[in-house]
Design an enzyme around this catalytic site. Structure first.
Site, mmCIF file in Angstrom:
data_model
loop_
_atom_site.group_PDB
_atom_site.id
_atom_site.type_symbol
_atom_site.label_atom_id
_atom_site.label_comp_id
_atom_site.label_asym_id
_atom_site.label_seq_id
_atom_site.Cartn_x
_atom_site.Cartn_y
_atom_site.Cartn_z
ATOM 1 N N GLY A 55 71.573 104.803 27.869
ATOM 2 C CA GLY A 55 72.714 105.382 27.163
ATOM 3 C C GLY A 55 72.840 104.833 25.755
ATOM 4 O O GLY A 55 73.080 105.570 24.789
ATOM 5 N N PHE A 138 77.593 107.573 40.048
ATOM 6 C CA PHE A 138 78.913 107.567 39.407
ATOM 7 C C PHE A 138 79.348 108.934 38.892
ATOM 8 O O PHE A 138 80.480 109.113 38.458
ATOM 9 C CB PHE A 138 78.932 106.567 38.243
ATOM 10 C CG PHE A 138 78.543 105.182 38.673
ATOM 11 C CD1 PHE A 138 79.073 104.634 39.852
ATOM 12 C CD2 PHE A 138 77.642 104.432 37.948
ATOM 13 C CE1 PHE A 138 78.704 103.360 40.279
ATOM 14 C CE2 PHE A 138 77.272 103.163 38.369
ATOM 15 C CZ PHE A 138 77.797 102.621 39.535
ATOM 16 N N LYS A 246 60.510 111.376 40.209
ATOM 17 C CA LYS A 246 59.497 110.412 39.747
ATOM 18 C C LYS A 246 59.844 108.977 40.158
ATOM 19 O O LYS A 246 58.960 108.141 40.293
ATOM 20 C CB LYS A 246 59.293 110.523 38.237
ATOM 21 C CG LYS A 246 60.533 110.207 37.410
ATOM 22 C CD LYS A 246 60.543 108.811 36.841
ATOM 23 C CE LYS A 246 61.914 108.400 36.352
ATOM 24 N NZ LYS A 246 62.190 108.709 34.968
ATOM 25 N N LYS A 339 70.980 99.405 37.896
ATOM 26 C CA LYS A 339 70.826 99.958 39.241
ATOM 27 C C LYS A 339 69.438 100.553 39.436
ATOM 28 O O LYS A 339 68.842 101.090 38.516
ATOM 29 C CB LYS A 339 71.891 101.039 39.495
ATOM 30 C CG LYS A 339 73.302 100.486 39.588
ATOM 31 C CD LYS A 339 73.508 99.710 40.880
ATOM 32 C CE LYS A 339 74.806 98.895 40.827
ATOM 33 N NZ LYS A 339 74.875 97.890 41.872
ATOM 34 N N GLN A 341 67.273 103.426 41.020
ATOM 35 C CA GLN A 341 67.530 104.780 41.514
ATOM 36 C C GLN A 341 66.556 105.238 42.589
ATOM 37 O O GLN A 341 66.880 106.056 43.425
ATOM 38 C CB GLN A 341 67.521 105.775 40.344
ATOM 39 C CG GLN A 341 68.876 105.840 39.657
ATOM 40 C CD GLN A 341 68.770 105.687 38.160
ATOM 41 O OE1 GLN A 341 67.689 105.683 37.581
ATOM 42 N NE2 GLN A 341 69.903 105.528 37.507
#
Lengths: 389, 389
Positions: A55, A138, A246, A339, A341
């Site tokens: 981000g 989220f 992926k 985190k 994924q």
């Protein structure tokens, strides 16, 4: 061009928890009052959203372009889930003071026109372009919070990897955004490990769009730089599924690395992973195109994620421990609050495959989930044909 | 099934020089006189050919299958370009005594049924299946030597990477074999770094065939093992071009590594390389299929070659020297007599592109050649758009 209202907002979401609100509102409302958009010159408003590792890099890319492009308001607002740093300072304060995300992208200047905002609603209220870039778990909460608050002709783009699995099948994040907020959403995926783009090493990305090529071109303009080459592709589901799936392949590649199986094996597993990505995407959305998998979001993202990503790294450590240490434990130890994924996506993919009766068609995906949950040993990754679920 | 005659011969060619002949003939003619084929039971004869690194591994794979498959003669003959080792012994003597190619694949038992033969003509004379696996620059001489000596219904398969460039355009090795020897030739390519297959790590390969699926299946039978998974594909040119062109991409990847540009950049360059491979293959042979590039010979071979191959390694050293040391010098120093294919393939590709007026369509391929020849600096690999030839 569907985008006609005066404000774009870029939402870069914190990667650590669900959103909270308020407290910088006064500062930002005064800033937005100074915006050219508010003066009626119809510049697209890139307010801002989100502040994890990727981000923050996205904010940097966009901020550099917003300054150059006359059709965009200079200011890029970045929504930050507020955190208190060890020295007692608030993360948003530090970002706005130093122009750096000291927690998730230390050492990189974001651009003076990036403004951190801890209040989600305030951050979006004047925006006409929203960039979502958070861990996918989220997104549900965020959409709930924004429901009814996003009005006018607003466009979104999702950089979020992952999907929501519901009884009726998988739901892509771009669809969640469209459904919950009533707005169109493109996606941006590709071979982009944030820290390398942050130091301006050459890389690429793919924008997937559903209808309007013009909207896609606007997003390309906003992200593209000489070191970050963005290509639009008319296949939103294909692009988004690449970005999601992926990470499961990266877990498989990490197992191969942890077991020291060599480059041939790793290449074979990556290839089989890409094949399963393509096959599953086409089963889920028959409109998905083969050519998408030759784009940055396809083969290049598989390569970069399997060479250097965090999913690969933690899976490597998992395999090195013989599967004795848990992913939760390794994630906490190795990722400093970021985190993972791949493990949750592998579980969600497994649920979809199981629900649809497709487990046998996707032995690699199935095996990854079964290794993650301890039902199979890491070595099973190259014997997956013997372990068809 | 077109293969009906009694002998298969596997030609594994020395990787160091052009073929010489004779001197072990008496020993081998006595061996072949004992063959079941000679007794009229119509077993396919896998005599043998070739003995570089990959050739020796191919002999090992085939030898293990020849023992198991009732339709094949046990003996696999391996043609070896004779060399005298530092201790004064001849390479063929040592291979036949120790069952190891001590020079090109030390430490690996080839199988007791592999017999080294330094006499090319003798090695092929009873064969009905020929496996060509040499540096591509030696294929012309070998075909000349074998012309008219290969009779009956003989099938060939080429493991050779590279192409011959003639005025009228590129000529694939499988076509050279077919034209010169008057026999059909399949190809076997894929993500297979010889040393890793030698120690039986899991990997894959692709057999490309022109007409008969049955012939392709016979080759698959002969190469396939639990750790080496072979898939037939009806696209001989696509498969062969993958095996050839990937070495140019590996040179590009080596430059990226030598300049320490990171994984994103490397993934981007590999993707662009794969795209140029696909585009050039389809221009040269419109029958080439997109799906071939998803096979082991396509994406997986690009990955493994760009991760660990010798082309990548030498190109990395070249870039680290700032282009000051020559490829010839680095090859001699780093490869112990093995040959680098990527640099000569890059030159040949450049000649084809130049001859056809396609240079602008293939900026990456063009740039690789220009870096190899010192016309551009290694850094140009990520600025290739500025250096369109």
């Amino acid at each position: 061009m569907r985008i006609r209202s005066s404000f774009f907002s870029i939402f870069l979401l914190s990667s650590s928890s669900s959103p909270s609100s308020s407290f910088f509102s006064s500062r930002f409302s005064s800033l937005s009052a100074m915006s050219p958009g508010a003066n009626g010159d119809f510049k697209s408003r890139v307010t801002v959203v989100g502040s994890g590792n990727w981000g923050s890099v996205a904010a940097k890319l966009i901020a550099s372009n917003a300054l150059k492009l006359p059709s965009f308001h200079d200011e890029v607002r970045m929504w930050v889930f507020e955190e208190v740093l060890p020295n007692g300072e608030k993360l948003t304060d530090v970002i706005n003071k130093t122009n750096e995300n000291v927690k998730y992208l230390p050492g990189i200047k974001l651009g003076r026109n990036v403004v951190a905002d801890p209040d989600l609603e305030n951050a979006v209220k004047e925006a006409n372009m929203l960039v979502f870039v958070t861990p996918h778990q989220f997104m549900g909460g965020i959409c709930k919070k924004l429901k009814g608050k996003v009005t006018g002709e607003v466009e979104a783009i999702s950089l979020v990897k992952g999907m929501e699995v519901k009884k009726e099948g998988p739901c892509m994040i771009s669809s969640v955004i469209s459904k919950e907020l009533g707005i169109n959403s493109c996606v941006l995926m590709g071979a982009n490990i944030a820290n390398e783009i942050a130091v301006e090493k050459f890389s690429e990305a793919t924008v997937g769009y559903r209808e309007s090529r013009e909207i896609a071109d606007t997003w390309v303009q906003l992200f593209n730089t000489p070191y970050f080459m963005v290509t639009p592709v008319h296949d939103v589901e294909g692009v988004e599924l690449c970005g999601t799936l992926k990470n499961v392949v990266a877990i498989a590649a990490g197992f191969v690395d942890g077991l020291d199986m060599g480059n041939n094996t790793k290449a074979a597993i990556m290839r089989i992973g890409l094949r399963e990505m393509r096959a599953l995407s086409k089963l889920l959305f028959p409109s998905v195109k083969d050519s998408t998998f030759f784009e940055s979001c396809g083969v290049a993202d598989v390569i970069t994620t399997c060479l250097g990503g965090r999913n690969r790294r933690v899976a490597e450590a998992f395999a090195q421990s013989g599967g004795k240490r848990s992913f939760d434990e390794l994630e906490a130890e190795m990722l400093q609050g970021q985190k993972l994924q791949g493990v949750s996506t592998a579980r969600e993919v497994y649920e979809v495959l199981n629900h649809c009766g497709w487990l046998e068609m996707f032995p690699l995906f199935s095996t990854v989930h079964q290794i993650c949950t301890g039902r199979l040993k890491p070595e099973a990754i190259v014997h997956y044909r013997d372990h068809k679920a």
